[in-house]
Design a protein around this motif. Structure first.
Motif, PDB file in Angstrom:
ATOM      1  N   ARG A  39       0.991  -1.163   0.073  1.00  0.00           N
ATOM      2  CA  ARG A  39      -0.065   0.243   0.014  1.00  0.00           C
ATOM      3  C   ARG A  39       0.912   1.367  -0.193  1.00  0.00           C
ATOM      4  N   ALA A  40       2.011   1.198   0.874  1.00  0.00           N
ATOM      5  CA  ALA A  40       2.744   2.422   0.708  1.00  0.00           C
ATOM      6  C   ALA A  40       3.489   2.860  -0.492  1.00  0.00           C
ATOM      7  N   ARG A  93       1.975   1.975  -3.445  1.00  0.00           N
ATOM      8  CA  ARG A  93       1.023   2.310  -4.454  1.00  0.00           C
ATOM      9  C   ARG A  93       0.652   3.823  -4.236  1.00  0.00           C
ATOM     10  N   ASP A  94       0.786   4.038  -2.804  1.00  0.00           N
ATOM     11  CA  ASP A  94       0.439   5.494  -2.085  1.00  0.00           C
ATOM     12  C   ASP A  94       1.551   6.578  -2.883  1.00  0.00           C
ATOM     13  N   ALA A 103       1.297   6.857  -6.747  1.00  0.00           N
ATOM     14  CA  ALA A 103       0.124   7.565  -6.946  1.00  0.00           C
ATOM     15  C   ALA A 103       0.389   9.197  -6.848  1.00  0.00           C
ATOM     16  N   LYS A 104       1.005   9.654  -5.751  1.00  0.00           N
ATOM     17  CA  LYS A 104       1.355  10.924  -5.114  1.00  0.00           C
ATOM     18  C   LYS A 104       2.450  11.068  -6.301  1.00  0.00           C
TER      19      LYS A 104
END
Length: 89
Positions: free
Chosen positions: A72-73, A75-76, A79-80
């Motif tokens: 998740r980290a 992916r985040d 995305a950012k």
């Protein structure tokens, strides 16, 4: 080293901050966090083209890491960073 980067940025000594970031990158080449930090400091010093290149390298590295282990980290962060690059001219 990160504390030194923060200190030098606060003192508007981007040259010294970049030296600390280079040391971080020497220890861990292509680390996406260090590449993004480098991009931020390069932007602060008006070196926008180099900053853009650093962000692109970080994005590519994050894509590699996501293919290995899609956390998740990661992916985040991807995305950012992708959103930031889309906003830039």
């Amino acid at each position: 080293r990160l504390a030194a980067v923060r200190y030098h940025r606060a003192a508007n000594r981007t040259d010294l901050a970049l030296a600390q970031i280079r040391a971080l990158l020497n220890a861990s080449p292509e680390h996406p966090d260090w590449l993004v930090l480098q991009a931020e400091v390069l932007d602060e010093s008006g070196r926008h083209s180099e900053a853009h290149s650093s962000r692109l390298r970080a994005l590519a590295r994050l894509e590699e890491l996501l293919s290995i282990r899609p956390t998740r980290a990661r992916r985040d962060a991807h995305a950012k960073l992708d959103a930031q690059l889309r906003e830039l001219p």
